[in-house]
Design an enzyme around this catalytic site. Structure first.
Site, short mmCIF file in Angstrom:
data_model
loop_
_atom_site.label_atom_id
_atom_site.label_comp_id
_atom_site.label_asym_id
_atom_site.label_seq_id
_atom_site.Cartn_x
_atom_site.Cartn_y
_atom_site.Cartn_z
N TYR A 47 34.60 37.12 38.96
CA TYR A 47 34.94 37.53 40.34
C TYR A 47 35.36 39.01 40.37
O TYR A 47 34.92 39.76 41.24
CB TYR A 47 36.06 36.61 40.82
CG TYR A 47 36.49 36.79 42.24
CD1 TYR A 47 35.74 36.28 43.30
CD2 TYR A 47 37.70 37.44 42.55
CE1 TYR A 47 36.16 36.42 44.61
CE2 TYR A 47 38.12 37.57 43.86
CZ TYR A 47 37.35 37.06 44.89
OH TYR A 47 37.78 37.20 46.19
N ALA A 48 36.18 39.42 39.40
CA ALA A 48 36.65 40.81 39.35
C ALA A 48 35.49 41.77 39.13
O ALA A 48 35.42 42.84 39.75
CB ALA A 48 37.69 40.99 38.25
N ALA A 49 34.54 41.37 38.27
CA ALA A 49 33.38 42.22 38.01
C ALA A 49 32.55 42.38 39.29
O ALA A 49 32.11 43.49 39.63
CB ALA A 49 32.52 41.62 36.89
N SER A 106 38.11 42.76 46.90
CA SER A 106 39.34 42.00 46.61
C SER A 106 40.29 42.84 45.77
O SER A 106 39.87 43.71 44.99
CB SER A 106 39.00 40.74 45.81
OG SER A 106 40.18 40.13 45.32
N SER A 119 32.01 31.03 59.03
CA SER A 119 32.36 29.66 59.39
C SER A 119 33.84 29.36 59.19
O SER A 119 34.39 28.44 59.80
CB SER A 119 31.54 28.68 58.54
OG SER A 119 31.69 28.99 57.17
N ARG A 120 34.48 30.12 58.30
CA ARG A 120 35.86 29.80 57.90
C ARG A 120 36.60 31.08 57.56
O ARG A 120 36.00 32.13 57.40
CB ARG A 120 35.85 28.92 56.64
CG ARG A 120 35.09 27.65 56.76
CD ARG A 120 35.19 26.83 55.50
NE ARG A 120 34.13 27.11 54.55
CZ ARG A 120 34.32 27.29 53.24
NH1 ARG A 120 35.53 27.25 52.74
NH2 ARG A 120 33.30 27.50 52.44
N ILE A 131 45.17 35.79 50.65
CA ILE A 131 45.13 35.47 52.08
C ILE A 131 45.04 33.95 52.24
O ILE A 131 44.35 33.28 51.46
CB ILE A 131 43.91 36.15 52.75
CG1 ILE A 131 43.83 37.65 52.38
CG2 ILE A 131 43.92 35.94 54.25
CD1 ILE A 131 45.00 38.50 52.82
N THR A 141 26.39 28.42 55.60
CA THR A 141 25.35 27.93 54.68
C THR A 141 24.67 26.65 55.17
O THR A 141 23.66 26.25 54.62
CB THR A 141 25.93 27.67 53.27
OG1 THR A 141 27.02 26.76 53.39
CG2 THR A 141 26.40 28.96 52.61
P1 NAP Z 1 36.48 30.89 52.31
O1 NAP Z 1 37.50 30.42 53.28
O2 NAP Z 1 36.23 30.12 51.07
O3 NAP Z 1 35.09 31.08 53.12
C1 NAP Z 1 33.97 31.56 52.43
C2 NAP Z 1 32.88 31.87 53.42
O4 NAP Z 1 31.76 32.35 52.66
C3 NAP Z 1 32.41 30.65 54.17
O5 NAP Z 1 32.05 31.03 55.47
C4 NAP Z 1 31.19 30.19 53.38
O6 NAP Z 1 30.23 29.51 54.14
C5 NAP Z 1 30.63 31.54 52.95
N1 NAP Z 1 29.76 31.41 51.78
C6 NAP Z 1 30.07 30.89 50.57
N2 NAP Z 1 28.99 30.93 49.76
C7 NAP Z 1 27.99 31.47 50.50
C8 NAP Z 1 26.63 31.76 50.24
N3 NAP Z 1 26.05 31.50 49.07
N4 NAP Z 1 25.89 32.32 51.21
C9 NAP Z 1 26.43 32.60 52.42
N5 NAP Z 1 27.71 32.33 52.73
C10 NAP Z 1 28.48 31.77 51.79
O7 NAP Z 1 36.78 32.37 51.80
P2 NAP Z 1 37.74 33.50 52.38
O8 NAP Z 1 39.04 33.36 51.70
O9 NAP Z 1 37.68 33.57 53.86
O10 NAP Z 1 37.04 34.77 51.73
C11 NAP Z 1 36.16 35.62 52.45
C12 NAP Z 1 35.89 36.85 51.58
O11 NAP Z 1 37.12 37.50 51.29
C13 NAP Z 1 35.26 36.52 50.23
O12 NAP Z 1 34.32 37.49 49.89
C14 NAP Z 1 36.43 36.56 49.29
O13 NAP Z 1 36.04 36.86 47.98
C15 NAP Z 1 37.25 37.67 49.91
N6 NAP Z 1 38.67 37.63 49.53
C16 NAP Z 1 39.42 36.54 49.84
C17 NAP Z 1 40.76 36.52 49.45
C18 NAP Z 1 41.67 35.37 49.76
O14 NAP Z 1 42.80 35.39 49.25
N7 NAP Z 1 41.28 34.41 50.55
C19 NAP Z 1 41.29 37.61 48.75
C20 NAP Z 1 40.47 38.69 48.45
C21 NAP Z 1 39.16 38.69 48.86
P3 NAP Z 1 30.24 27.88 54.26
O15 NAP Z 1 31.38 27.52 55.15
O16 NAP Z 1 28.92 27.55 54.85
O17 NAP Z 1 30.44 27.38 52.86
#
Ligand code: NAP
Length: 249
Positions: free
Chosen positions: A156-158, A143, A17-18, A189, A40
């Site tokens: 988160y790290a674990a 990550s 979604s995002r 990011i 979600t």
């Molecule tokens: P984000 O913008 O916060 O988006 C999170 C996404 O995960 C949304 O689509 C959300 O859906 C979905 N989500 C959250 N809880 C959920 C659940 N219980 N069941 C199903 N879907 C769920 O995050 P992002 O930055 O794009 O991150 C995406 C991935 O990259 C994550 O795993 C994050 O840990 C990893 N990551 C991100 C970064 C960073 O700097 N951004 C760095 C390293 C790793 P809804 O819209 O419905 O809430």
């Protein structure tokens, strides 16, 4: 314009979604895949369907809460309306940051249950069909924190380091069935997740990034695409860092 690189392939992306998940969905849809993106809520899932089906592309949004076993069961049923995923991107994830001394049990459990157990559940759901067809690509979004550690992110790290151990183990289990399993470890990011950071934390992070800027979701999608492509058929069990030189381990 939609190309045919992934024609006939079904790609499942959790959390489309995002942010990063949305960028990954856009990348695959432009290359001819049928994309199933999850959110979600019903409203967000419908929005994914609208976005994915623009420009004559094909895909759908489905509701899924990977932290909730009953939601996974309903999702599994809904998934049966489509061809089984050939490519799975375990992207959905959350943060609940705090120093360990201040961390509540709920913060620990929610992050482990979503980021780690959620990935386990969705992968299991997709694996049988991949084994049957002797083809599959599983890409787990870990990550930099899972590699370097980060103060305030023990939970988160674990979970993110756990995803890497899972990736390596599953790669060994299913390699002989033509399935590759890899992880991508993004640095910081530009998404909703990092918009939550205070400007002081953001500035401190920037000093540690060799390229001097945060990454863009599309820069993660490029690497997911690379790992999913036929050209990456001999890469498995790996973790590819995409962090602008923030961590070089
Ligand atoms: P984000 O913008 O916060 O988006 C999170 C996404 O995960 C949304 O689509 C959300 O859906 C979905 N989500 C959250 N809880 C959920 C659940 N219980 N069941 C199903 N879907 C769920 O995050 P992002 O930055 O794009 O991150 C995406 C991935 O990259 C994550 O795993 C994050 O840990 C990893 N990551 C991100 C970064 C960073 O700097 N951004 C760095 C390293 C790793 P809804 O819209 O419905 O809430």
């Amino acid at each position: 314009m939609v190309t045919e690189k992934y024609k006939g392939k079904v790609v499942l992306i959790t959390g489309a979604s995002r942010g990063i998940g949305k960028a990954i969905a856009n990348r695959f849809i432009k290359q001819g895949a049928f994309v199933i993106g999850t959110a979600t809520t019903e409203v967000a899932a419908r929005k994914i369907t609208t976005d994915l089906t623009a420009d004559n592309a094909s895909g759908t949004g489905l509701v899924l809460d990977i932290a909730d076993k009953s939601s996974i069961e309903i999702f599994d049923n809904n998934l049966k309306a489509f061809k089984a995923p050939d490519i799975l991107v375990n992207n959905a994830g959350i943060t609940r940051d705090n120093l360990l001394m201040r961390m509540q049990d709920a913060d620990w459990e929610e992050v482990i249950n979503t980021n780690l157990t959620g990935m386990y559940r969705v992968t299991k759901l997709c694996l049988r069909a991949m084994i049957k067809t002797r083809y599959g690509r599983i890409i787990n979004i870990s990550s930099v924190t899972g590699l370097s550690g980060n103060s305030g992110q023990c939970n988160y790290a674990a979970a993110k380091a756990g995803m890497i151990g899972f990736t390596r183990s599953l790669a060994r289990e299913v390699g002989s069935r033509g399935i590759t399993v890899n992880a991508v470890a993004p640095g910081f990011i530009e998404t909703d997740m990092t918009h939550e950071l205070t400007s002081a934390v953001r500035d401190a992070v920037l000093t540690q990034i060799a390229l001097g800027r945060l990454g863009r979701p599309e820069e993660i999608a490029t690497v997911v695409d690379f790992l999913a492509a036929d050209e990456a058929s001999y890469i498995t069990g790996q973790t590819i860092s995409v962090n602008g030189g923030m961590y070089m381990g």
